[in-house]
Write a protein that holds these residues in place. Structure first.
Motif, short mmCIF file in Angstrom:
data_model
loop_
_atom_site.label_atom_id
_atom_site.label_comp_id
_atom_site.label_asym_id
_atom_site.label_seq_id
_atom_site.Cartn_x
_atom_site.Cartn_y
_atom_site.Cartn_z
N UNK A 552 2.36 41.90 51.65
CA UNK A 552 1.90 42.00 53.04
C UNK A 552 2.67 41.01 53.92
N UNK A 553 2.47 41.11 55.22
CA UNK A 553 3.06 40.12 56.12
C UNK A 553 1.98 39.34 56.87
N UNK A 554 0.72 39.51 56.44
CA UNK A 554 -0.37 38.73 57.03
C UNK A 554 -1.50 38.60 56.01
N UNK A 555 -2.14 37.44 56.01
CA UNK A 555 -3.28 37.18 55.15
C UNK A 555 -4.40 36.58 55.99
N UNK A 556 -5.59 37.16 55.87
CA UNK A 556 -6.78 36.59 56.51
C UNK A 556 -7.49 35.75 55.46
N UNK A 557 -7.72 34.46 55.78
CA UNK A 557 -8.23 33.51 54.79
C UNK A 557 -9.51 32.86 55.28
N UNK A 558 -10.48 32.72 54.38
CA UNK A 558 -11.77 32.10 54.66
C UNK A 558 -11.66 30.58 54.57
N UNK A 559 -12.69 29.86 55.03
CA UNK A 559 -12.65 28.40 54.94
C UNK A 559 -12.56 27.85 53.52
N UNK A 560 -13.00 28.61 52.52
CA UNK A 560 -12.90 28.11 51.15
C UNK A 560 -11.55 28.43 50.51
N UNK A 561 -10.61 28.95 51.31
CA UNK A 561 -9.26 29.21 50.81
C UNK A 561 -9.09 30.54 50.13
N UNK A 562 -10.13 31.36 50.05
CA UNK A 562 -9.99 32.68 49.44
C UNK A 562 -9.59 33.72 50.49
N UNK A 563 -8.78 34.66 50.04
CA UNK A 563 -8.18 35.64 50.95
C UNK A 563 -9.18 36.78 51.20
N UNK A 564 -9.50 36.98 52.48
CA UNK A 564 -10.39 38.08 52.86
C UNK A 564 -9.64 39.41 52.83
N UNK A 565 -8.43 39.41 53.37
CA UNK A 565 -7.68 40.66 53.48
C UNK A 565 -6.19 40.38 53.46
N UNK A 566 -5.43 41.29 52.85
CA UNK A 566 -3.97 41.28 52.88
C UNK A 566 -3.52 42.46 53.72
N UNK A 567 -2.74 42.21 54.78
CA UNK A 567 -2.46 43.23 55.79
C UNK A 567 -0.96 43.43 55.99
N UNK A 568 -0.64 44.63 56.47
CA UNK A 568 0.74 45.04 56.74
C UNK A 568 0.85 45.46 58.21
N UNK A 569 1.76 44.87 58.95
CA UNK A 569 1.84 45.16 60.39
C UNK A 569 2.26 46.59 60.68
N UNK A 570 2.92 47.26 59.72
CA UNK A 570 3.35 48.63 59.99
C UNK A 570 2.21 49.64 59.89
N UNK A 571 1.05 49.20 59.35
CA UNK A 571 -0.07 50.14 59.28
C UNK A 571 -1.42 49.51 59.64
N UNK A 572 -1.46 48.22 59.81
CA UNK A 572 -2.70 47.53 60.17
C UNK A 572 -2.53 46.86 61.52
N UNK A 573 -3.66 46.52 62.15
CA UNK A 573 -3.61 45.88 63.46
C UNK A 573 -4.94 45.25 63.81
N UNK A 574 -5.29 45.30 65.10
CA UNK A 574 -6.51 44.66 65.58
C UNK A 574 -7.75 45.19 64.86
N UNK A 575 -7.79 46.48 64.58
CA UNK A 575 -8.96 47.05 63.91
C UNK A 575 -9.16 46.41 62.53
N UNK A 576 -8.06 46.16 61.84
CA UNK A 576 -8.15 45.52 60.52
C UNK A 576 -8.65 44.09 60.62
N UNK A 577 -8.22 43.39 61.67
CA UNK A 577 -8.71 42.02 61.87
C UNK A 577 -10.19 42.02 62.20
N UNK A 578 -10.63 42.98 62.99
CA UNK A 578 -12.06 43.07 63.30
C UNK A 578 -12.86 43.41 62.04
#
Length: 596
Positions: A552-578
């Protein structure tokens, strides 16, 4: 502080103390209720994992722990010997590893594990509790009962000296009151799993240096014709521990006074002239059990109150520390209004499967130790059946006669171990057989991959659809997966070199983006409550999955350091962040705090 706070923590052992310090770091007020008047004097737990050290590093304790812990040259190997003066059966290297493996271990974290006995570690934690203005440590008070209410929980505690009762009020309770948890029993939560072994733990001092010049390590397992044992070298010469198996209900702690324990230790040493000072004698039970539930209402179970493992691999304390690290940010976000209270449901969803998996692994590790006994000539059936047979002895049989029978049986079995000390061909053949088994026991002690490879498959995470990473439980090669811990990489910034783990926000989700996806993700995150962190080309390993074309080219990470989501800009966007915000039950309309 008074009798009202945000969270009441029951128990001031390493897990409870860590819970309070983490919660205080989120600006929550805590009352810690502890029945003891002083920290643990018996060494007890001593293996502090890399992941635990990362957690203590977050709250500023790493340097003090490192200062007190054993130096690396004392942690070279786990030793297996007939006795300290007798032939060596084998060794499992801890620090005496090839340079490439040591480099790999040091590359996966900004810190490393430590060896510090609980009687040296707990005083450090208690000082930190007392020095923290947001924490009140109440010693010599014990939990009595609690009552849930719509907006909080009341806990009645009792002064052990005077018998006086007092009522405390908080939003939530964290029960870290150990394997015999009073809170767990009051909740009616049961523990599933077997009792594996009962042990006597003897804290003693002795000068054993002349026996250890070529045998440096924190644990020396001994196998003599008079029995099995384990010498734990915490801090020579004053803090040593000897572990002796025993068999209730036929035997009890009363059958192991100081004189008997001294004889066991001298037998394991192999030199009757050593001066042994017995400091304390305790008993403990080796379980493989997990609580049916980690939460009831506003009360959460953590550490040994939630799961009990064999000590092989040092998984108990460290799993408990990871429990409260998972829980602390969730409590803080809910109490401070950053997330809905349903976020707290994910604590059990995430941590109980970990407890079950670690229990299974701990039993495997324990069975691995038994394989050495089998290799030394004691029949496998006897090794596995003896504790069960003793536990099944009817209570109406005369205890003295049964004890004599059991001891006669074990004494006869231990005589087979005498052959391992013999200098002839039979002794050499037995030692070679044992050495072959010991050579395969690295996974019992090498836990870097297991320690850093915990991955949550449900809860506050979004599955990335990737197959599980091939994880070497001993030596982990970082492979990014949603639900797993954010991989460590050193990052050069304005304030010098920091770890990617240091960049994780405590107050909101963190969006790590690559240079390639930075523009798209900065636009997608605009107006959302996320910290945006740009990682340069030198840190691209953080996104590495080990699968061609899947990084992926983006990782959403929680305060405990665990990854919530692995995202790709060519198919993910604001909806994925929400969606990522939604799975942690956080509102998606707040001012964004961006970093580049």
């Amino acid at each position: 502080m008074g009798d009202t706070c945000d969270v009441i923590v029951i128990g001031a052992g390493p897990v409870g103390a860590t819970a309070a310090l983490l919660l205080a770091d989120y600006s929550l007020k805590c009352i810690v209720v502890e029945a003891r008047r002083e920290p643990q004097r018996h060494p007890a737990a001593h293996v502090l994992s890399t992941r635990s050290m990362e957690i203590w590093r977050e709250i500023g304790l790493e340097r003090d722990i490192r200062r007190l812990s054993a130096p690396m040259h004392e942690l070279r190997n786990i030793l297996y010997c007939t006795s300290l003066v007798g032939p060596e059966l084998g060794r499992v290297p801890l620090a005496d590893l090839p340079r490439a493996q040591l480099d790999a271990i040091e590359s996966v974290s900004p810190t490393r594990g430590a060896h510090l006995p609980q009687n040296a570690f707990e005083p450090l934690l208690w000082r930190a509790l007392r020095d923290n203005a947001r924490i009140e440590l109440r010693t010599r008070w014990q939990y009595n009962f609690h009552t849930d209410a719509a907006d909080g929980v009341s806990v009645t505690i009792t002064d052990i000296i005077s018998g006086m009762h007092r009522k405390l009020f908080a939003r939530y309770v964290v029960a870290a009151d150990g394997s015999a948890s009073t809170v767990r029993r009051s909740l009616g939560v049961t523990m599933d799993g077997p009792v594996l072994q009962h042990m006597v733990s003897v804290h003693f001092s002795a000068d054993l240096e002349r026996f250890r010049h070529s045998r440096r390590g924190p644990v020396i397992l001994t196998y003599t014709a008079k029995g099995l044992g384990a010498v734990m070298v915490h801090r020579q010469p004053q803090d040593l521990v000897f572990q002796i198996p025993y068999f209730p209900p036929v035997e009890s702690l009363d059958d192991f006074p100081a004189a008997v324990c001294r004889r066991h230790i001298l037998d394991a040493v192999g030199d009757a002239d050593v001066v042994i000072e017995i400091k304390s004698i305790q008993s403990w039970t080796m379980h493989a059990q997990v609580a049916d539930s980690f939460r009831v209402g506003r009360v959460f179970l953590a550490g040994d109150a939630a799961h009990r493992f064999p000590p092989t691999g040092g998984l108990g304390l460290n799993t408990g520390v990871a429990d409260v690290h998972n829980l602390a940010w969730k409590l803080a976000w809910v109490i401070c209004g950053r997330a809905c209270k349903t976020l707290l449901d994910t604590y059990e969803q995430e941590r109980r499967p970990v407890g079950i998996a670690v229990t299974t692994e701990s039993v495997t590790n324990f069975d691995g130790l038994l394989e050495v006994i089998v290799a030394l000539g004691i029949p496998r059936r006897s090794v596995h059946q003896l504790p069960r047979v003793v536990a099944a002895v009817p209570e109406w049989l005369p205890r003295r006669a049964v004890r004599a029978l059991i001891r006669g049986f074990t004494t006869l079995g231990y005589q087979r171990l005498r052959l391992a000390q013999s200098p002839g061909r039979v002794g050499k053949r037995i030692r070679r057989r044992a050495a072959a088994v010991i050579a395969g026991q690295g996974p019992l002690y090498h836990s870097w991959g297991r320690d850093l490879g915990v991955r949550y498959r449900c809860g506050a995470v979004i599955d990335d659809g990737l197959p599980p990473a091939s994880v070497d439980s001993q030596f982990r090669s970082p492979r990014m997966r949603a639900g797993g811990r954010l991989p460590h990489s050193w990052v050069e910034g304005r304030d010098g070199r920091v770890s990617t783990l240091d960049l994780v926000s405590r107050d909101e989700l963190t969006l790590f983006v690559s240079v390639e996806g930075h523009t798209a993700w900065s636009a997608a995150a605009e107006g959302l409550p996320m910290s945006v962190i740009l990682l340069g080309n030198d840190e691209l390993g953080v996104f590495h999955t080990g699968i061609p074309g899947a990084d992926p080219d983006a990782l959403v990470v929680r305060p405990d350091g665990h990854i919530v989501a692995a995202l790709h800009s060519d198919r993910d966007g604001t909806a994925s962040l929400r969606r990522a915000l939604a799975v942690v039950d956080a509102p998606s309309s707040a001012k964004v705090l961006a970093h580049e």
